[in-house]
Design a protein around this motif. Structure first.
Motif, short mmCIF file in Angstrom:
data_model
loop_
_atom_site.label_atom_id
_atom_site.label_comp_id
_atom_site.label_asym_id
_atom_site.label_seq_id
_atom_site.Cartn_x
_atom_site.Cartn_y
_atom_site.Cartn_z
N TRP A 143 44.38 23.18 15.50
CA TRP A 143 42.96 23.32 14.97
C TRP A 143 42.47 23.34 15.97
CZ3 TRP A 143 42.30 19.65 10.20
CH2 TRP A 143 43.11 19.87 8.95
N LEU A 144 40.85 24.47 15.57
CA LEU A 144 39.77 24.16 16.78
C LEU A 144 38.70 24.31 16.19
CD1 LEU A 144 39.65 26.42 20.14
CD2 LEU A 144 38.03 26.26 18.67
N PHE A 145 37.58 23.05 16.74
CA PHE A 145 36.42 22.80 16.63
C PHE A 145 35.40 23.30 17.28
CE2 PHE A 145 37.17 20.14 12.35
CZ PHE A 145 38.24 19.59 12.52
N HIS A 146 35.00 24.74 17.35
CA HIS A 146 33.79 25.21 17.87
C HIS A 146 32.66 24.30 18.02
CE1 HIS A 146 32.31 27.96 21.14
NE2 HIS A 146 31.60 28.81 19.79
N TYR A 147 31.98 23.71 18.45
CA TYR A 147 30.74 23.29 18.52
C TYR A 147 30.40 22.98 19.97
CZ TYR A 147 31.07 20.00 14.89
OH TYR A 147 31.10 18.98 13.68
N SER A 148 30.19 23.89 20.52
CA SER A 148 29.80 24.96 21.47
C SER A 148 28.89 25.78 21.64
CB SER A 148 29.91 25.35 22.74
OG SER A 148 31.46 25.11 23.26
N ALA A 149 27.64 25.72 21.95
CA ALA A 149 26.26 25.88 21.01
C ALA A 149 25.07 26.02 21.80
CB ALA A 149 26.12 26.24 19.85
N LEU A 150 24.12 26.56 22.46
CA LEU A 150 23.10 26.72 22.56
C LEU A 150 21.74 26.27 20.94
CD1 LEU A 150 23.12 26.73 25.64
CD2 LEU A 150 21.08 27.86 25.45
N LEU A 151 21.39 25.04 20.74
CA LEU A 151 20.32 24.94 19.28
C LEU A 151 18.79 25.85 19.32
CD1 LEU A 151 21.36 21.78 18.51
CD2 LEU A 151 22.07 23.59 18.42
N ARG A 162 47.24 19.24 16.52
CA ARG A 162 46.24 18.81 17.74
C ARG A 162 45.06 19.75 17.43
NH1 ARG A 162 51.76 18.98 17.88
NH2 ARG A 162 51.84 21.19 17.07
N VAL A 163 44.60 19.45 18.01
CA VAL A 163 42.79 19.44 17.78
C VAL A 163 41.97 19.65 19.44
CG1 VAL A 163 40.45 19.01 16.36
CG2 VAL A 163 42.64 18.23 15.35
N LEU A 164 41.85 20.28 18.69
CA LEU A 164 40.64 20.14 20.03
C LEU A 164 38.81 20.54 19.83
CD1 LEU A 164 39.63 21.18 23.92
CD2 LEU A 164 40.19 23.92 22.82
N ILE A 165 37.60 19.70 20.55
CA ILE A 165 37.00 20.47 20.35
C ILE A 165 36.08 21.27 21.54
CG2 ILE A 165 34.82 19.13 19.23
CD1 ILE A 165 36.22 16.91 18.43
N THR A 166 35.75 22.20 21.09
CA THR A 166 34.78 22.86 22.02
C THR A 166 32.94 22.28 22.24
OG1 THR A 166 34.39 24.40 21.37
CG2 THR A 166 35.36 24.64 22.08
#
Ligand SMILES: NC(=O)c1ccc[n+]([C@@H]2O[C@H](COP(=O)([O-])OP(=O)(O)OC[C@H]3O[C@@H](n4cnc5c(N)ncnc54)[C@H](O)[C@@H]3O)[C@@H](O)[C@H]2O)c1
Ligand SMILES: C[C@@H](O)[C@H](N)C(=O)O
Length: 373
Positions: free
Chosen positions: A124-132, A57-61
């Protein structure tokens, strides 16, 4: 890593056997009470089935950026629509909102993030939050908060709830003193952007939590990613997406990097494929927890030449952005990803010609090509 493992084991044994009742934990549990804000964490998630299944069970930030919606699509195909929750602090477009579960989540709000993980039984956690890189230099305090404090929240929650955690790193985690052609996995990393510094911090913290607390942390250093149906969020490699849109719309493109600036790049499908593959790889296959991945490397001039095969009338001019140019000049020119290829079988599908033709077929270039001929 026998020494690290021994230290980790010794610390765990010490904490377990201390019996002092002092509350020292072998996972970094934060002592917080009930959230005063009773956020309906699963408000848009009524259709979820909580029956046991083999699927994660996935969370994508940070899921509404350039990469998150594509990742959700891929993961939903694999694990089922309702097993993958997209989250962000922005309002989703209609088609995104209706394509599967979406939830508001600010990664700086630790308690809210924890509620979401608990209420939806995330594994499962995919941590995509960011400032590029470029937007990070324009707002360093915000980049520091989102990229560093946000990561701390995610790491603690992942360790506390035994999640498998993916955090992307970047070619930007290297700097002017790193070997640039090619750049191996292990070498000097002294980046000169807050983005790069925060990503080195993420690599090191994730690996520390892995060895110290057993966190299943997995990290890939992405090149600049090129996609047709999502816009980049303010990076140094953005030009390589913009050129396609401008070629289609106006036939004119002004590039903000010098024509001979060579950077590693990748088509989004390869990037997302690698992300799923490394998350599914058996732990024994991973000799490291942070890998370079690579596909191609080109300069604006080389990209423009390939684009002109599809849009011959494209005119390219150069108006260099000093901030972006300085960043690009400090980054790898070619990326050595031999460890990923050896350990878990990484292989890219798209080189420059396939990338360009795929972009145009997505953007519907047929009419322009027809006009040009
Ligand atoms: N796109 C690339 O070329 C590339 C290359 C290397 C690494 N990466 C990494 O991949 C990840 C995803 O990249 P992307 O291109 O989709 O980024 P993006 O900038 O397009 O999207 C980032 C998202 O994070 C969200 N965000 C910002 N502050 C937040 C907060 N406080 N709480 C929750 N969300 C917040 C934004 O709203 C945005 O939707 C990032 O970690 C990035 O560093 C991207
Ligand atoms: C390379 C990557 O991390 C991002 N596209 C940036 O340019 O900032």
């Amino acid at each position: 890593m026998p020494i690290v493992k021994n230290v980790s084991r010794a610390v765990s044994q010490l904490l377990q056997s201390s019996g002092c009742g002092c509350g020292i934990s072998i996972v970094p549990v934060r002592c917080i009470g009930v959230s005063p804000r009773q956020v309906a964490s699963d408000a848009s998630f009524h259709s979820v089935s909580f029956s046991e299944s083999d699927h994660p069970r996935v969370l994508i930030t940070g899921g509404l950026g350039q990469l998150g919606v594509g990742l959700a699509k891929l993961l939903r195909k694999r694990f089922g629509k309702n097993n993958v929750i997209l989250s962000d602090i922005r309002k989703p477009a209609d088609h995104v909102f209706h394509s599967g579960p979406f939830i508001y989540s600010d990664i700086l709000d630790y308690k809210n993030l924890r509620e979401i993980v608990v209420n939806n039984r995330i594994t499962w956690l995919f941590h995509y939050s960011a400032l590029l890189s470029a937007v990070g230099e324009a707002n360093v305090p915000l980049a520091r908060a989102v990229n560093i404090t946000g990561l701390h929240n995610v790491l603690d929650i992942a360790a506390e709830h035994n999640l498998r955690l993916f955090v992307p790193s970047t070619i930007g985690a290297f700097g002017p003193t790193s070997p640039r052609d090619p750049t191996p996995d292990l070498c000097i990393q002294r980046p000169r952007t807050i983005y790069g510094v925060s990503k080195v911090h993420a690599e090191l913290m994730g690996e520390y939590y892995h060895y110290r607390y057993g966190l299943d942390f997995r990290c890939l250093r992405y090149p600049g990613i090129i996609s047709a149906d999502s816009q980049p969020g303010g990076g140094t490699t953005d030009y390589a997406v913009q050129i396609f849109h401008d070629a289609m719309k106006t036939g004119k493109f002004q590039c903000n990097l010098k024509p001979d600036t060579r950077l590693p790049m990748m088509y989004i499908d390869d990037c997302l494929k690698a992300t799923l593959e490394v998350m599914e790889a058996p732990a024994e296959a991973l000799s490291m927890r942070t890998y370079n991945i690579s596909a191609m490397s080109f300069t604006p001039e080389e990209l423009a030449q390939e684009v002109q095969k599809h849009v011959p009338e494209l005119q390219v001019t150069y108006n260099v952005d000093e901030v972006r140019q300085a960043i690009a000049d400090s980054w790898p020119m070619n990326f050595d990803d031999s460890n990923a290829r050896r350990d878990w079988g990484w292989k890219h599908d798209y080189d420059l010609p396939e990338l360009v033709s795929t972009m145009f077929s997505f953007l519907g270039s047929d009419s322009r090509i027809a006009q040009a001929n």
